[in-house]
Design a protein around this motif. Structure first.
Motif, PDB file in Angstrom:
ATOM      1  N   LYS A  48      41.337  46.154  39.090  1.00 25.94           N
ATOM      2  CA  LYS A  48      41.067  45.454  37.820  1.00 25.94           C
ATOM      3  C   LYS A  48      42.004  44.268  37.640  1.00 25.94           C
ATOM      4  O   LYS A  48      41.956  43.582  36.631  1.00 25.94           O
ATOM      5  CB  LYS A  48      41.219  46.430  36.648  1.00 25.94           C
ATOM      6  N   LYS A  49      42.851  44.027  38.651  1.00 24.78           N
ATOM      7  CA  LYS A  49      43.823  42.933  38.518  1.00 24.78           C
ATOM      8  C   LYS A  49      43.336  41.685  39.234  1.00 24.78           C
ATOM      9  O   LYS A  49      42.807  41.765  40.330  1.00 24.78           O
ATOM     10  CB  LYS A  49      45.164  43.357  39.140  1.00 24.78           C
ATOM     11  N   ILE A  50      43.549  40.544  38.623  1.00 27.98           N
ATOM     12  CA  ILE A  50      43.153  39.290  39.265  1.00 27.98           C
ATOM     13  C   ILE A  50      44.164  38.971  40.378  1.00 27.98           C
ATOM     14  O   ILE A  50      45.349  39.257  40.237  1.00 27.98           O
ATOM     15  CB  ILE A  50      43.068  38.154  38.219  1.00 27.98           C
ATOM     16  N   HIS A  51      43.677  38.400  41.484  1.00 32.62           N
ATOM     17  CA  HIS A  51      44.582  38.078  42.588  1.00 32.62           C
ATOM     18  C   HIS A  51      45.628  37.065  42.154  1.00 32.62           C
ATOM     19  O   HIS A  51      45.349  36.151  41.386  1.00 32.62           O
ATOM     20  CB  HIS A  51      43.793  37.474  43.760  1.00 32.62           C
ATOM     21  N   SER A  52      46.827  37.205  42.735  1.00 29.15           N
ATOM     22  CA  SER A  52      47.888  36.253  42.418  1.00 29.15           C
ATOM     23  C   SER A  52      47.622  34.938  43.150  1.00 29.15           C
ATOM     24  O   SER A  52      46.827  34.888  44.094  1.00 29.15           O
ATOM     25  CB  SER A  52      49.243  36.815  42.859  1.00 29.15           C
ATOM     26  N   ILE A  53      48.342  33.901  42.733  1.00 26.96           N
ATOM     27  CA  ILE A  53      48.194  32.589  43.385  1.00 26.96           C
ATOM     28  C   ILE A  53      48.625  32.698  44.842  1.00 26.96           C
ATOM     29  O   ILE A  53      48.005  32.114  45.743  1.00 26.96           O
ATOM     30  CB  ILE A  53      49.037  31.531  42.641  1.00 26.96           C
ATOM     31  N   LYS A  54      49.664  33.489  45.083  1.00 24.30           N
ATOM     32  CA  LYS A  54      50.173  33.676  46.451  1.00 24.30           C
ATOM     33  C   LYS A  54      49.109  34.350  47.314  1.00 24.30           C
ATOM     34  O   LYS A  54      48.836  33.918  48.434  1.00 24.30           O
ATOM     35  CB  LYS A  54      51.436  34.526  46.396  1.00 24.30           C
ATOM     36  N   ASP A  55      48.485  35.396  46.784  1.00 18.91           N
ATOM     37  CA  ASP A  55      47.419  36.093  47.526  1.00 18.91           C
ATOM     38  C   ASP A  55      46.266  35.145  47.811  1.00 18.91           C
ATOM     39  O   ASP A  55      45.688  35.136  48.896  1.00 18.91           O
ATOM     40  CB  ASP A  55      46.868  37.272  46.710  1.00 18.91           C
TER      41      ASP A  55
END
Lengths: 105, 142
Positions: free
Chosen positions: B65-72
């Motif tokens: 349910k978490k949005i991907h991080s910018i790093k990912d």
């Protein structure tokens, strides 16, 4: 995930005329680079850009050459999204080469 | 991007062509084209599967349910670009092997025109053949 994405997307590239934008981008970009290499930037722009490039900056060169191509092929009925990928690829590639030279690759 | 002078741009192109030739342009262009195709399809794709967590478009943006991080996101784009570069190299190798397309790798712009229907049609057919072969090969390797 990236592997799966490529395996799924690549075969879905539509057939026939919709592959033509790949060829348009190749022809335009290679022609521009070869003309510049052999005859200089002014001649290359004259051969690939219909409109007069008022300011010889990267963005103007890239935009004007692509716009000329799009005018020439627009009546061929290629789907817009596929022209969009070719346009994005062409502009991104040419910008890198104009900006970075041999280090672009 | 630092804006370049006209002389510097011309010098950059000549250096690029001297070191990499037209093939270098083809590599960059095809890699970029495939990357754009794949990333665009992923961002918008909806599968026929009923489960949302197997929808490629969903997976592109979310993990659980978490949005991907910018790093990912950045790592994924770089990995995708690397894979597209491998595919582009395979496509180019196949093109080079076919004598009908030698002109794409030469320092001669005379055949690189948009009104040559015969060359355009040949290229489209060849791309279809190559992509079909590569896709079948991917399926076989699992």
């Amino acid at each position: 995930m990236a592997d799966k994405a490529i395996r799924i997307c690549l075969p879905k590239l539509p057939d026939g005329i919709n592959k033509a934008p790949i060829y348009y981008g190749i022809s335009l970009g290679a022609r521009f680079l070869i003309d510049t290499n052999n005859h200089g930037l002014d001649v290359a722009l004259k051969n690939t850009s219909k409109r007069v490039v008022k300011e010889v900056v990267i963005s103007e060169i890239v935009e004007s050459t692509w716009d000329t191509l799009e005018e020439q092929v627009t009546e061929r009925g290629v789907g817009r999204p596929l022209m969009g990928y070719a346009e994005g690829a062409y502009k991104s590639t040419m910008t890198r080469i104009l900006n970075e030279g041999a280090d672009a690759l | 991007m630092i804006e370049q002078s006209k002389e510097q741009m011309e010098k950059n192109i000549k250096e690029f062509m001297k070191k990499h030739g037209p093939e270098g342009f083809l590599k960059l262009y095809l890699t970029e084209y495939l990357s754009q195709l794949v990333l665009s399809e992923l961002r918008s794709k909806h599968n026929d599967l009923k489960k949302i967590d197997q929808d490629l478009g969903y997976i592109y943006h979310f993990e659980g349910k978490k949005i991907h991080s910018i790093k990912d996101d950045k790592e994924f784009r770089e990995r995708t670009q690397g894979l597209c570069k491998e595919k582009a190299n395979l496509i180019l190798t196949r093109l080079k092997d076919d004598k009908k397309f030698t002109y794409l790798f030469e320092n001669d712009a005379s055949k690189l025109v948009l009104d040559n229907k015969e060359l355009e049609t040949m290229f489209i057919a060849k791309m279809h053949e190559i992509i079909t072969e590569l896709s079948e090969s991917d399926e076989e390797s699992g």
